[in-house]
Motif scaffolding. Structure first.
Motif, PDB file in Angstrom:
ATOM      1  N   ASP A   1       0.794  -1.196  -0.076  1.00  0.00           N
ATOM      2  CA  ASP A   1      -0.026  -0.091   0.045  1.00  0.00           C
ATOM      3  C   ASP A   1       0.693   1.308   0.093  1.00  0.00           C
ATOM      4  OD1 ASP A   1      -2.749  -0.991   0.167  1.00  0.00           O
ATOM      5  OD2 ASP A   1      -1.616  -2.019   2.024  1.00  0.00           O
ATOM      6  N   GLY A   2       0.704   2.119  -0.898  1.00  0.00           N
ATOM      7  CA  GLY A   2       1.413   3.277  -0.925  1.00  0.00           C
ATOM      8  C   GLY A   2       2.708   3.106  -1.791  1.00  0.00           C
ATOM      9  N   VAL A   3       3.235   2.008  -2.102  1.00  0.00           N
ATOM     10  CA  VAL A   3       4.617   1.897  -2.667  1.00  0.00           C
ATOM     11  C   VAL A   3       3.955   1.198  -4.073  1.00  0.00           C
ATOM     12  CG1 VAL A   3       6.776   0.556  -2.944  1.00  0.00           C
ATOM     13  CG2 VAL A   3       5.946   1.662  -0.693  1.00  0.00           C
ATOM     14  N   LEU A   4       3.427   0.038  -4.158  1.00  0.00           N
ATOM     15  CA  LEU A   4       3.109  -0.495  -5.483  1.00  0.00           C
ATOM     16  C   LEU A   4       1.623  -0.341  -5.944  1.00  0.00           C
ATOM     17  CD1 LEU A   4       4.610  -4.155  -4.925  1.00  0.00           C
ATOM     18  CD2 LEU A   4       5.509  -2.107  -6.157  1.00  0.00           C
ATOM     19  N   VAL A   5       0.701   0.006  -4.727  1.00  0.00           N
ATOM     20  CA  VAL A   5      -0.624   0.337  -5.165  1.00  0.00           C
ATOM     21  C   VAL A   5      -0.963   1.567  -4.413  1.00  0.00           C
ATOM     22  CG1 VAL A   5      -2.953  -0.495  -4.989  1.00  0.00           C
ATOM     23  CG2 VAL A   5      -1.029  -2.206  -5.223  1.00  0.00           C
ATOM     24  N   ASP A   6      -1.726   2.518  -5.117  1.00  0.00           N
ATOM     25  CA  ASP A   6      -1.965   3.670  -4.470  1.00  0.00           C
ATOM     26  C   ASP A   6      -3.207   3.494  -3.951  1.00  0.00           C
ATOM     27  OD1 ASP A   6      -2.133   6.425  -4.051  1.00  0.00           O
ATOM     28  OD2 ASP A   6      -2.678   7.180  -6.136  1.00  0.00           O
TER      29      ASP A   6
END
Length: 208
Positions: free
Chosen positions: A5-10
């Motif tokens: 979360d927040g790195v690979l997926v917004d």
């Protein structure tokens, strides 16, 4: 090691929207610091926290209701971060990859299947599967054990305050890729070995 979360997926905006609506619909009161507190918590931890805000269902019912809504949103569209798929595919042939996420296993699998990335990770861990969520190091340490590597030989890519603290506590070299909408606290960002503007800047040369 990657966070999800927040790195690979917004996903943080989606999590905030879904949990805000759930809190409002079930008698709770969202606080100014609620979103920052929730980032990195395990499912059991954030469900208990939402219950403490006055949400009427029991924590296990809160978790089911929120996660079901998240699954529905992800199956409609997974909001991948810029460069996420390209970065994982590019690095996979050069370094061994793992993932340690605060998301429940159901969401991890939905995301990796939709993005066709599951095959690139030697191990994936949900904080549902360890005693404590971030900022405790449990998830990162479990991922390292599953991969058969020393945590001190790992680099972790994180965006949130609790994530940065978790990877640092695990003894890993911490690479921060801050989310522009949810920047980490200065003291957490200070734990980073490198701060990058985006995933495109993450290269095997940097890691070596």
């Amino acid at each position: 090691m990657f966070d999800l979360d927040g790195v690979l997926v917004d996903s943080e905006p989606v999590w905030e929207e879904v949990r805000r609506a759930f809190v409002a619909a079930h008698g709770g009161t969202w606080q100014p610091d609620t979103q920052s507190r929730l980032m990195g918590m395990s499912t059991a931890e954030w469900a208990a926290y939402l219950h403490s805000l006055g949400v009427q269902p029991a924590p296990d019912e809160i978790a089911r209701g929120v996660v079901d809504q998240m699954v529905a949103r992800y199956r409609d569209q997974v909001p991948l971060m810029p460069g996420a798929v390209e970065t994982i595919r590019r690095l996979s042939g050069q370094v061994t990859l793992g993932l340690a996420s605060s998301s429940p296993r159901t969401l991890i699998d939905v995301v990796l299947d939709a993005a066709e990335l599951k095959e690139y990770f030697a191990a994936t861990v949900s904080t549902e599967e360890v005693p404590r969520g971030k900022p405790a190091p449990d998830g990162y340490l479990a991922a390292a054990r599953r991969m058969g590597v020393d945590p001190r030989d790992c680099a972790a890519v994180e965006d949130s305050s609790n994530g940065l603290r978790s990877a640092y506590a695990a003894g890993m070299r911490v690479i921060a890729v801050p989310h522009p909408r949810y920047p980490p606290a200065p003291d957490a960002l200070a734990l980073a070995w490198r701060v990058l503007p985006g995933l495109d800047a993450l290269t095997a040369g940097l890691l070596s």
